[in-house]
Design an enzyme around this catalytic site. Sequence first.
Site, PDB file in Angstrom:
ATOM      1  N   SER A 153      -3.643 -37.248 -16.677  1.00 17.45           N
ATOM      2  CA  SER A 153      -4.708 -37.721 -15.781  1.00 17.45           C
ATOM      3  C   SER A 153      -5.924 -36.819 -15.923  1.00 17.45           C
ATOM      4  O   SER A 153      -5.865 -35.628 -15.633  1.00 17.45           O
ATOM      5  CB  SER A 153      -4.234 -37.693 -14.326  1.00 17.45           C
ATOM      6  OG  SER A 153      -5.364 -37.842 -13.477  1.00 17.45           O
TER       7      SER A 153
ATOM      8  N   HIS B 130      -4.777 -41.453 -18.493  1.00 22.50           N
ATOM      9  CA  HIS B 130      -4.775 -42.025 -17.143  1.00 22.50           C
ATOM     10  C   HIS B 130      -6.114 -41.724 -16.467  1.00 22.50           C
ATOM     11  O   HIS B 130      -6.534 -40.573 -16.389  1.00 22.50           O
ATOM     12  CB  HIS B 130      -3.616 -41.411 -16.350  1.00 22.50           C
ATOM     13  CG  HIS B 130      -3.380 -42.024 -15.013  1.00 22.50           C
ATOM     14  ND1 HIS B 130      -2.744 -43.236 -14.837  1.00 22.50           N
ATOM     15  CD2 HIS B 130      -3.691 -41.586 -13.763  1.00 22.50           C
ATOM     16  CE1 HIS B 130      -2.657 -43.512 -13.549  1.00 22.50           C
ATOM     17  NE2 HIS B 130      -3.234 -42.535 -12.870  1.00 22.50           N
TER      18      HIS B 130
ATOM     19  N   ASP C 242      -8.215 -42.079 -13.084  1.00 21.34           N
ATOM     20  CA  ASP C 242      -8.067 -42.288 -11.638  1.00 21.34           C
ATOM     21  C   ASP C 242      -9.399 -42.625 -10.994  1.00 21.34           C
ATOM     22  O   ASP C 242     -10.310 -41.795 -10.948  1.00 21.34           O
ATOM     23  CB  ASP C 242      -7.518 -41.009 -10.987  1.00 21.34           C
ATOM     24  CG  ASP C 242      -6.031 -40.834 -11.209  1.00 21.34           C
ATOM     25  OD1 ASP C 242      -5.283 -41.802 -10.949  1.00 21.34           O
ATOM     26  OD2 ASP C 242      -5.618 -39.743 -11.630  1.00 21.34           O
TER      27      ASP C 242
ATOM     28  N   MET D 128     -11.333 -43.559  -7.590  1.00 25.04           N
ATOM     29  CA  MET D 128     -11.211 -43.457  -6.124  1.00 25.04           C
ATOM     30  C   MET D 128     -12.558 -43.773  -5.492  1.00 25.04           C
ATOM     31  O   MET D 128     -13.586 -43.280  -5.952  1.00 25.04           O
ATOM     32  CB  MET D 128     -10.805 -42.041  -5.736  1.00 25.04           C
ATOM     33  CG  MET D 128      -9.532 -41.572  -6.399  1.00 25.04           C
ATOM     34  SD  MET D 128      -9.180 -39.870  -5.932  1.00 25.04           S
ATOM     35  CE  MET D 128      -7.660 -39.601  -6.834  1.00 25.04           C
TER      36      MET D 128
ATOM     37  N   HIS E 123      -6.293 -46.569 -13.110  1.00 19.76           N
ATOM     38  CA  HIS E 123      -5.643 -46.671 -11.806  1.00 19.76           C
ATOM     39  C   HIS E 123      -6.718 -46.810 -10.741  1.00 19.76           C
ATOM     40  O   HIS E 123      -7.397 -45.835 -10.412  1.00 19.76           O
ATOM     41  CB  HIS E 123      -4.795 -45.402 -11.612  1.00 19.76           C
ATOM     42  CG  HIS E 123      -4.082 -45.314 -10.307  1.00 19.76           C
ATOM     43  ND1 HIS E 123      -3.500 -44.132  -9.863  1.00 19.76           N
ATOM     44  CD2 HIS E 123      -3.844 -46.232  -9.339  1.00 19.76           C
ATOM     45  CE1 HIS E 123      -2.940 -44.338  -8.690  1.00 19.76           C
ATOM     46  NE2 HIS E 123      -3.144 -45.600  -8.337  1.00 19.76           N
TER      47      HIS E 123
ATOM     48  N   MET F 161      -7.827 -46.946  -7.240  1.00 12.76           N
ATOM     49  CA  MET F 161      -7.513 -46.662  -5.828  1.00 12.76           C
ATOM     50  C   MET F 161      -8.743 -47.044  -5.015  1.00 12.76           C
ATOM     51  O   MET F 161      -9.481 -46.197  -4.508  1.00 12.76           O
ATOM     52  CB  MET F 161      -7.156 -45.179  -5.666  1.00 12.76           C
ATOM     53  CG  MET F 161      -5.800 -44.841  -6.279  1.00 12.76           C
ATOM     54  SD  MET F 161      -5.570 -43.069  -6.521  1.00 12.76           S
ATOM     55  CE  MET F 161      -6.315 -42.903  -8.146  1.00 12.76           C
TER      56      MET F 161
ATOM     57  N   MET G  27       3.836 -44.601  -6.853  1.00  9.43           N
ATOM     58  CA  MET G  27       3.184 -43.354  -6.413  1.00  9.43           C
ATOM     59  C   MET G  27       4.229 -42.429  -5.814  1.00  9.43           C
ATOM     60  O   MET G  27       4.928 -42.795  -4.861  1.00  9.43           O
ATOM     61  CB  MET G  27       2.106 -43.640  -5.365  1.00  9.43           C
ATOM     62  CG  MET G  27       0.860 -44.338  -5.876  1.00  9.43           C
ATOM     63  SD  MET G  27       0.065 -43.569  -7.296  1.00  9.43           S
ATOM     64  CE  MET G  27      -0.325 -41.931  -6.666  1.00  9.43           C
TER      65      MET G  27
ATOM     66  N   ASP H   6       3.570 -41.617 -10.807  1.00  6.46           N
ATOM     67  CA  ASP H   6       2.308 -40.880 -10.689  1.00  6.46           C
ATOM     68  C   ASP H   6       2.318 -39.997  -9.445  1.00  6.46           C
ATOM     69  O   ASP H   6       2.431 -40.498  -8.334  1.00  6.46           O
ATOM     70  CB  ASP H   6       1.160 -41.905 -10.606  1.00  6.46           C
ATOM     71  CG  ASP H   6      -0.212 -41.279 -10.578  1.00  6.46           C
ATOM     72  OD1 ASP H   6      -0.338 -40.045 -10.709  1.00  6.46           O
ATOM     73  OD2 ASP H   6      -1.184 -42.051 -10.428  1.00  6.46           O
TER      74      ASP H   6
HETATM   75  C1  DX5 Z   1      -3.408 -39.190  -7.294  1.00  6.67           C
HETATM   76  C2  DX5 Z   1      -3.678 -39.705  -8.676  1.00  6.67           C
HETATM   77  C3  DX5 Z   1      -2.875 -39.037  -9.708  1.00  6.67           C
HETATM   78  C4  DX5 Z   1      -3.191 -37.576  -9.881  1.00  6.67           C
HETATM   79  C5  DX5 Z   1      -1.946 -36.898 -10.390  1.00  6.67           C
HETATM   80  O1  DX5 Z   1      -4.006 -39.999  -6.366  1.00  6.67           O
HETATM   81  O2  DX5 Z   1      -3.381 -41.095  -8.750  1.00  6.67           O
HETATM   82  O3  DX5 Z   1      -2.952 -39.714 -10.960  1.00  6.67           O
HETATM   83  O4  DX5 Z   1      -4.245 -37.334 -10.766  1.00  6.67           O
HETATM   84  O5  DX5 Z   1      -2.129 -35.532 -10.354  1.00  6.67           O
HETATM   85  P1  DX5 Z   1      -0.880 -34.523 -10.386  1.00  6.67           P
HETATM   86  O6  DX5 Z   1      -0.139 -34.803 -11.647  1.00  6.67           O
HETATM   87  O7  DX5 Z   1      -1.542 -33.185 -10.374  1.00  6.67           O
HETATM   88  O8  DX5 Z   1      -0.040 -34.797  -9.170  1.00  6.67           O
HETATM   89 ZN    ZN Z   2      -3.271 -42.067 -10.783  1.00  4.86          ZN
END
Ligand code: DX5
Ligand code: ZN
Length: 218
Positions: free
Chosen positions: A9, A32, A34, A36, A65, A67, A136, A174
């Site tokens: 990620s 990956h 992310d 947000m 991903h 969110m 998750m 994840d």
């Molecule tokens: C959290 C993200 C993850 C995050 C994982 O909301 O969706 O993908 O980056 O990070 P680690 O591996 O540090 O838990």
């Molecule tokens: Zn993620």
Amino acid sequence: MATPIIAPSILAADFSRLGEEVRAVANADWIHVDIMDGHFVPNLSFGPAITKTVDGITDQVLDVHLMIENPEEWVDQYIDAGADCVIFHVEAADDHVALARHLREKGVRAGFSLKPGTPIEPYLADLRFFDLVLVMSVEPGFGGQSFMPDQLEKVRTLRETIDNNRLTTLIEIDGGISEKTIGQAADAGCDAYVAGSAVYGKDDPAAAVDELRRLATR
Ligand code: DX5
Ligand code: ZN
């Protein structure tokens, strides 16, 4: 079992050196990404422009991903930005099957994710519409949190349903995946593993990817 898929990620990368950080994990299977929005989760990351930048740096699969609220309004921008797999949250989608159909029609893989408090059972009958399910194992929003082993029950349920129905849907996990936790996730039946801090928190991210893959191989 097939070779485990490792997806670093970039949320945990040094954004000031994003190109180098992506190239540092050239041995990873997927990247990956992310996204947000500060509404669906209490944090903001980046959007389509950075996704497109990453797509320009690498040919690796971009595992995006989302969110975010209202994923229906945003998915096309991420497809245009180079997403290969688009994962939305079922808690945020109006009609998860319709959105999955849209994604496949657009030529990308369709994935859904669910927060730790969301049960998997209501979605088991719809797995054939999806290429991937992202379980998750932390509350979404931040990297570096502790792995929630109770979420492996969802992985086991998914593994059994997918295998019994001879589906090809992949199970990805994840949150909190590290050398210490990836073995449990592999035993439960995951196919793909997101790792942020366990890769970019190391001096040698590529070596961390190889080690995670080794530890997840069954
Ligand atoms: C959290 C993200 C993850 C995050 C994982 O909301 O969706 O993908 O980056 O990070 P680690 O591996 O540090 O838990
Ligand atoms: Zn993620």
